[in-house]
Write an enzyme that holds these catalytic residues in place. Structure first.
Site, PDB file in Angstrom:
ATOM      1  N   CYS A 290       0.877  -1.184   0.000  1.00  0.00           N
ATOM      2  CA  CYS A 290       0.000   0.000   0.000  1.00  0.00           C
ATOM      3  C   CYS A 290       0.906   1.223   0.000  1.00  0.00           C
ATOM      4  CB  CYS A 290      -0.931  -0.006   1.209  1.00  0.00           C
ATOM      5  SG  CYS A 290      -2.026  -1.435   1.313  1.00  0.00           S
ATOM      6  N   PRO A 293       1.430   7.630  -0.234  1.00  0.00           N
ATOM      7  CA  PRO A 293       1.918   8.454  -1.355  1.00  0.00           C
ATOM      8  C   PRO A 293       3.374   8.246  -1.734  1.00  0.00           C
ATOM      9  CG  PRO A 293       1.886   9.762   0.631  1.00  0.00           C
ATOM     10  CD  PRO A 293       1.343   8.410   1.023  1.00  0.00           C
ATOM     11  N   GLY A 295       6.351   7.752   0.535  1.00  0.00           N
ATOM     12  CA  GLY A 295       7.468   8.085   1.414  1.00  0.00           C
ATOM     13  C   GLY A 295       8.291   6.871   1.804  1.00  0.00           C
ATOM     14  N   GLU A 315      -0.024   0.297  -5.459  1.00  0.00           N
ATOM     15  CA  GLU A 315      -0.986   1.262  -4.917  1.00  0.00           C
ATOM     16  C   GLU A 315      -2.266   1.144  -5.719  1.00  0.00           C
ATOM     17  OE1 GLU A 315      -3.335   3.756  -3.246  1.00  0.00           O
ATOM     18  OE2 GLU A 315      -1.385   3.327  -2.328  1.00  0.00           O
ATOM     19  N   ASP A 342      -4.561  -3.773  -6.610  1.00  0.00           N
ATOM     20  CA  ASP A 342      -5.313  -3.980  -5.382  1.00  0.00           C
ATOM     21  C   ASP A 342      -4.661  -5.135  -4.627  1.00  0.00           C
ATOM     22  OD1 ASP A 342      -7.069  -4.489  -3.335  1.00  0.00           O
ATOM     23  OD2 ASP A 342      -8.846  -4.665  -4.601  1.00  0.00           O
ATOM     24  N   CYS A 412      -0.179   3.946  11.214  1.00  0.00           N
ATOM     25  CA  CYS A 412       0.046   5.241  11.853  1.00  0.00           C
ATOM     26  C   CYS A 412      -1.042   5.428  12.902  1.00  0.00           C
ATOM     27  CB  CYS A 412       0.033   6.371  10.833  1.00  0.00           C
ATOM     28  SG  CYS A 412       0.529   7.957  11.553  1.00  0.00           S
TER      29      CYS A 412
END
Length: 477
Positions: A290, A293, A295, A315, A342, A412
């Site tokens: 996944c 964006p 990083g 992604e 996916d 996160c």
């Protein structure tokens, strides 16, 4: 005109005599526009504010003021709402949605900044005239004058529940978090929600502090020394990290050239931990499931290239996949390939990868310093709705790893149902996985061990100065 039709709790029709057009006081106007977009369109302030500043040509002191007003208001919104509710004749919920951001913006200036009260009220009411009309501006003026009658501590003594009788409710109002989030964070920290909550309140207070801008030097493309030479300071833990004391990171040449990027130190370290786990045999095929964006993918791509490995960055959203492609562009030995895929229905064969990173979609409760609006959007129900996808993704990640390979499960968030609880649920249905001691891969960082027998890693803002990243390292038997 009847009193009912003139009420500030209703939206009057705008005619030729409506609020005057044109910008004035650009900092407060931008703050208002961002706050309203966050409330009504689920916009993210960290994305909308910079673009709005650029579009309107606002910089320097006005940009700094707009940033402080926007983020400060969002962080303290729960506290301000409790105070405003005491200053509104009916209830804050009955106030027109266009007016509420004005009131919050004014409350922040009155209670949490050094702006003189008369200037804070006058400037906020002037914005109100331009965005909600003269009549509702008079209402805002009356409410804010009530707010200005006391300072923040005096108001909290009135509106916050007593700490002894309701410690969760007291912390929720004083530190501006939903009650369920306070309770969930207390449980993650191992504190009794009915007790003193000393560690929890330290975490809540940290969420309301402005985080430092942290940069990552992409391995093989830039160094921390380059960033230090440009004015940054070495990060405390990450060998690739640096903190920017002030200024716009886009002003750094390394960032403009995509050789460095903004990335929280804990995000760097959980990716780095995956690369430090010894694996026997081949170590050439890595997967980021996944990746958007991009990083962590950029850091992994650099380390992979330096070690003769290649990274597949997957992604599901095409827009985010393009961001990933830009982040990994020109990585060492062109070691990364980006695909739109996916990961719950993988296009790759099982057991194909030596190392797998799953940075799972989550509540984001670990990044409340940077995205303060997230605390007001998440509920236990929206968090529970993510669990089936998280479990499925972790199962697919374990399937993708070869025997002897390793999987890093990252969120996160410190929320137990999507960290150690979810890992436990998935592993209860499998007999082919060994849990590694994740903290052993990050010996430079103290006080990380979490979960059963301390096998997982949990970063904390109030302990480590980072986002609250969770890490589990799992070896495929």
């Amino acid at each position: 005109m009847s009193e009912r039709s003139r009420s500030p709790y209703r939206s009057p029709r705008r005619g030729p005599s409506g609020p005057p057009p044109g910008p004035k006081d650009p900092a407060r106007r931008i703050a208002y526009d961002v706050l309203r977009a966050v409330e009504e369109r689920d916009a993210y302030a960290n994305l909308l504010l910079p673009s709005m500043l650029r579009e309107r040509g606002v910089s320097g002191r006005d940009a700094a003021l707009a940033t402080e007003l926007t983020y400060g208001t969002l962080r303290r919104q729960g506290t301000y709402d409790a105070i405003l509710d005491a200053c509104v004749d009916r209830s804050l919920k009955s106030v027109d949605s266009e007016v509420v951001p004005v009131l919050r913006l004014g409350a922040h200036q009155l209670l949490s900044t050094g702006i003189p009260p008369h200037a804070a009220v006058s400037a906020t009411v002037d914005i109100a005239r331009r965005v909600v009309g003269h009549h509702r501006a008079r209402f805002a003026n009356a409410v804010l004058r009530k707010v200005s009658a006391r300072d923040a501590d005096e108001w909290l003594a009135i509106v916050a529940p007593a700490r002894e009788a309701d410690p969760v409710g007291h912390a929720a109002v004083v530190h501006s978090h939903p009650r369920w989030v306070v309770r969930a964070l207390a449980e993650a920290l191992g504190e009794d929600p009915g007790g003193g909550l000393a560690d929890t309140t330290a975490l809540l207070a940290a969420h309301n502090e402005r985080p430092r801008v942290t940069l990552v030097a992409k391995p093989g493309r830039a160094s921390v020394a380059d960033l230090v030479e440009a004015g940054a300071e070495r990060a405390r833990y990450s060998p690739y990290g640096a903190h920017l004391p002030e200024g716009d990171p886009a002003g750094l040449r390394e960032v403009r050239q995509r050789r460095a990027a903004v990335q929280d130190e804990a995000s760097q370290l959980v990716a780095l931990a995956l690369t430090r786990v010894p694996v026997e045999g081949a170590d050439s095929r890595w997967l980021d499931m996944c990746a958007g964006p991009g990083g962590k993918a950029a850091l992994l791509a650099g380390v992979a290239g330096q070690n003769g490995a290649r990274l597949l960055a997957a992604e599901v959203q095409p827009t985010r996949a393009r961001l990933v492609a830009g982040a990994v562009e020109r990585s060492v030995r062109d070691s990364a390939r980006t695909v739109v895929a996916d990961s719950t229905r993988p296009a790759w064969r099982p057991g194909a990868f030596d190392r797998v990173l799953l940075d799972a979609p989550c509540t984001g409760l670990g990044a409340l310093r940077r995205r303060p609006e997230s605390r007001w959007r998440r509920t236990p129900e929206t968090a529970a709705a993510l669990a089936p996808m998280q479990r499925d993704l972790l199962d697919r990640a374990l399937d993708a790893a070869r025997p002897g390979g390793v999987v890093a499960y990252v969120t996160c968030s410190p929320y137990l149902p999507e960290t150690s609880g979810l890992v436990g649920e998935v592993l209860a249905g499998r007999d082919d996985v060994e849990v590694l001691r994740a903290a052993d891969t990050l010996p430079e960082v103290p006080d990380l061990a979490a979960g059963p027998e301390g096998r997982f890693v949990q970063f904390w803002p109030h302990r480590h100065g980072t986002d609250a990243m969770f890490l589990a390292l799992l070896r495929k038997r």
